[in-house]
Design a protein around this motif. Structure first.
Motif, PDB file in Angstrom:
ATOM      1  N   MET A   1       0.841  -1.187   0.000  1.00  0.00           N
ATOM      2  CA  MET A   1       0.000   0.000   0.000  1.00  0.00           C
ATOM      3  C   MET A   1       0.876   1.236   0.000  1.00  0.00           C
ATOM      4  SD  MET A   1      -3.089  -0.517   2.571  1.00  0.00           S
ATOM      5  CE  MET A   1      -4.328  -1.676   2.184  1.00  0.00           C
ATOM      6  N   GLU A   2       0.484   2.214  -0.771  1.00  0.00           N
ATOM      7  CA  GLU A   2       1.292   3.418  -0.829  1.00  0.00           C
ATOM      8  C   GLU A   2       0.896   4.408   0.261  1.00  0.00           C
ATOM      9  OE1 GLU A   2      -0.887   6.102  -4.278  1.00  0.00           O
ATOM     10  OE2 GLU A   2       0.767   4.808  -4.847  1.00  0.00           O
ATOM     11  N   SER A   3       1.886   5.122   0.737  1.00  0.00           N
ATOM     12  CA  SER A   3       1.697   6.166   1.738  1.00  0.00           C
ATOM     13  C   SER A   3       1.830   7.509   1.028  1.00  0.00           C
ATOM     14  CB  SER A   3       2.755   6.048   2.828  1.00  0.00           C
ATOM     15  OG  SER A   3       2.701   4.769   3.425  1.00  0.00           O
ATOM     16  N   ARG A   4       1.155   8.522   1.576  1.00  0.00           N
ATOM     17  CA  ARG A   4       1.181   9.838   0.945  1.00  0.00           C
ATOM     18  C   ARG A   4       1.316  10.944   1.981  1.00  0.00           C
ATOM     19  NH1 ARG A   4      -4.300   9.899  -1.915  1.00  0.00           N
ATOM     20  NH2 ARG A   4      -4.740   8.531  -0.194  1.00  0.00           N
ATOM     21  N   ILE A   5       1.874  12.058   1.530  1.00  0.00           N
ATOM     22  CA  ILE A   5       1.931  13.284   2.318  1.00  0.00           C
ATOM     23  C   ILE A   5       1.257  14.365   1.486  1.00  0.00           C
ATOM     24  CG2 ILE A   5       3.411  15.046   3.339  1.00  0.00           C
ATOM     25  CD1 ILE A   5       5.590  12.858   3.596  1.00  0.00           C
ATOM     26  N   THR A   6       0.323  15.088   2.111  1.00  0.00           N
ATOM     27  CA  THR A   6      -0.362  16.197   1.453  1.00  0.00           C
ATOM     28  C   THR A   6      -0.196  17.447   2.299  1.00  0.00           C
ATOM     29  OG1 THR A   6      -1.997  14.771   0.394  1.00  0.00           O
ATOM     30  CG2 THR A   6      -2.618  17.077   0.692  1.00  0.00           C
ATOM     31  N   VAL A   7       0.100  18.560   1.639  1.00  0.00           N
ATOM     32  CA  VAL A   7       0.165  19.856   2.293  1.00  0.00           C
ATOM     33  C   VAL A   7      -0.785  20.778   1.546  1.00  0.00           C
ATOM     34  CG1 VAL A   7       1.608  21.815   2.933  1.00  0.00           C
ATOM     35  CG2 VAL A   7       2.560  19.507   2.969  1.00  0.00           C
ATOM     36  N   SER A   8      -1.683  21.452   2.278  1.00  0.00           N
ATOM     37  CA  SER A   8      -2.628  22.362   1.636  1.00  0.00           C
ATOM     38  C   SER A   8      -2.590  23.723   2.309  1.00  0.00           C
ATOM     39  CB  SER A   8      -4.044  21.787   1.666  1.00  0.00           C
ATOM     40  OG  SER A   8      -4.512  21.712   2.984  1.00  0.00           O
ATOM     41  N   ARG A   9      -3.071  24.700   1.579  1.00  0.00           N
ATOM     42  CA  ARG A   9      -3.133  26.074   2.081  1.00  0.00           C
ATOM     43  C   ARG A   9      -4.494  26.636   1.678  1.00  0.00           C
ATOM     44  NH1 ARG A   9       0.545  31.182   0.405  1.00  0.00           N
ATOM     45  NH2 ARG A   9      -0.514  32.620   1.796  1.00  0.00           N
ATOM     46  N   LYS A  10      -5.515  26.239   2.438  1.00  0.00           N
ATOM     47  CA  LYS A  10      -6.883  26.599   2.066  1.00  0.00           C
ATOM     48  C   LYS A  10      -7.693  27.175   3.215  1.00  0.00           C
ATOM     49  CE  LYS A  10      -7.193  23.322  -1.698  1.00  0.00           C
ATOM     50  NZ  LYS A  10      -7.964  22.266  -2.335  1.00  0.00           N
ATOM     51  N   SER A  11      -7.078  27.466   4.337  1.00  0.00           N
ATOM     52  CA  SER A  11      -7.815  27.966   5.501  1.00  0.00           C
ATOM     53  C   SER A  11      -8.369  29.362   5.243  1.00  0.00           C
ATOM     54  CB  SER A  11      -6.899  28.012   6.725  1.00  0.00           C
ATOM     55  OG  SER A  11      -7.550  28.676   7.793  1.00  0.00           O
ATOM     56  N   PHE A  29       9.477  20.404  -2.184  1.00  0.00           N
ATOM     57  CA  PHE A  29       8.212  19.671  -2.174  1.00  0.00           C
ATOM     58  C   PHE A  29       7.157  20.479  -2.928  1.00  0.00           C
ATOM     59  CE2 PHE A  29       4.105  18.537  -0.257  1.00  0.00           C
ATOM     60  CZ  PHE A  29       4.128  17.163  -0.335  1.00  0.00           C
ATOM     61  N   ALA A  30       7.004  21.775  -2.569  1.00  0.00           N
ATOM     62  CA  ALA A  30       6.006  22.624  -3.228  1.00  0.00           C
ATOM     63  C   ALA A  30       6.255  24.079  -2.872  1.00  0.00           C
ATOM     64  CB  ALA A  30       4.598  22.228  -2.794  1.00  0.00           C
ATOM     65  N   VAL A  31       5.739  24.952  -3.715  1.00  0.00           N
ATOM     66  CA  VAL A  31       5.629  26.377  -3.396  1.00  0.00           C
ATOM     67  C   VAL A  31       4.134  26.669  -3.480  1.00  0.00           C
ATOM     68  CG1 VAL A  31       6.207  28.732  -4.046  1.00  0.00           C
ATOM     69  CG2 VAL A  31       7.903  26.909  -4.335  1.00  0.00           C
ATOM     70  N   GLU A  36      -3.879  26.386  -2.859  1.00  0.00           N
ATOM     71  CA  GLU A  36      -3.197  25.273  -3.515  1.00  0.00           C
ATOM     72  C   GLU A  36      -2.926  24.110  -2.568  1.00  0.00           C
ATOM     73  OE1 GLU A  36      -0.864  27.536  -7.081  1.00  0.00           O
ATOM     74  OE2 GLU A  36       0.246  27.249  -5.216  1.00  0.00           O
ATOM     75  N   THR A  37      -2.751  22.925  -3.164  1.00  0.00           N
ATOM     76  CA  THR A  37      -2.470  21.690  -2.440  1.00  0.00           C
ATOM     77  C   THR A  37      -1.418  20.910  -3.217  1.00  0.00           C
ATOM     78  OG1 THR A  37      -4.725  21.559  -1.578  1.00  0.00           O
ATOM     79  CG2 THR A  37      -3.485  19.512  -1.611  1.00  0.00           C
ATOM     80  N   ALA A  38      -0.537  20.218  -2.474  1.00  0.00           N
ATOM     81  CA  ALA A  38       0.464  19.352  -3.119  1.00  0.00           C
ATOM     82  C   ALA A  38       0.488  18.021  -2.387  1.00  0.00           C
ATOM     83  CB  ALA A  38       1.840  20.001  -3.067  1.00  0.00           C
ATOM     84  N   THR A  39       0.620  16.922  -3.145  1.00  0.00           N
ATOM     85  CA  THR A  39       0.661  15.574  -2.584  1.00  0.00           C
ATOM     86  C   THR A  39       1.824  14.818  -3.202  1.00  0.00           C
ATOM     87  OG1 THR A  39      -1.731  15.533  -2.272  1.00  0.00           O
ATOM     88  CG2 THR A  39      -0.621  13.408  -2.301  1.00  0.00           C
ATOM     89  N   ARG A  40       2.442  13.985  -2.385  1.00  0.00           N
ATOM     90  CA  ARG A  40       3.539  13.148  -2.870  1.00  0.00           C
ATOM     91  C   ARG A  40       3.415  11.761  -2.260  1.00  0.00           C
ATOM     92  NH1 ARG A  40       9.461  15.357  -2.618  1.00  0.00           N
ATOM     93  NH2 ARG A  40       8.516  16.720  -4.152  1.00  0.00           N
TER      94      ARG A  40
END
Length: 115
Positions: A1-11, A29-31, A36-40
């Motif tokens: 099973m794959e694991s993921r990390i997500t960072v979002s800026r939507k507050s 990782f992201a700017v 916006e949201t980024a997942t890896r």
């Protein structure tokens, strides 16, 4: 099973100004701009996320389990005197708040019975 990390800026509390630069274990990782949201996809293990809005830097360390989806929300927020300084000087301090959402896992646990 794959694991993921997500960072979002939507507050809605985000001031919607400046970018937030995110690094995972020292690598880009992201700017993120507001909205916006980024997942890896990552391997299970220990990680470090570094957040930088070019005024303040914050680091969080965490562990990702097999099949886990780790999610962070980053909020770029104003301080008490930010808008006064922006009006007077054209720039002012913006602070970072980092919130981790409750753990999510894609692991399915069988119930073992039929009804």
């Amino acid at each position: 099973m794959e694991s993921r990390i997500t960072v979002s800026r939507k507050s809605p509390a985000d001031v919607q100004q400046r970018q937030v630069i995110v690094k995972l274990d020292g690598e880009p990782f992201a700017v993120l701009m507001y909205g916006e949201t980024a997942t890896r996809v990552v391997e299970r293990g220990q990680y470090q996320l570094r957040f930088d809005n070019t005024w303040v830097k914050k680091t969080v360390e965490f562990t990702v389990a097999e099949g886990e989806h780790v999610t962070y929300n980053v909020i770029n927020r104003a301080g008490r005197f930010t808008w006064w300084m922006v009006a007077a000087l054209g720039a002012g301090p913006m602070y970072l708040t980092i919130e981790r959402e409750s753990a999510q896992s894609s692991t399915i646990i069988p119930t073992g019975g039929s009804e």
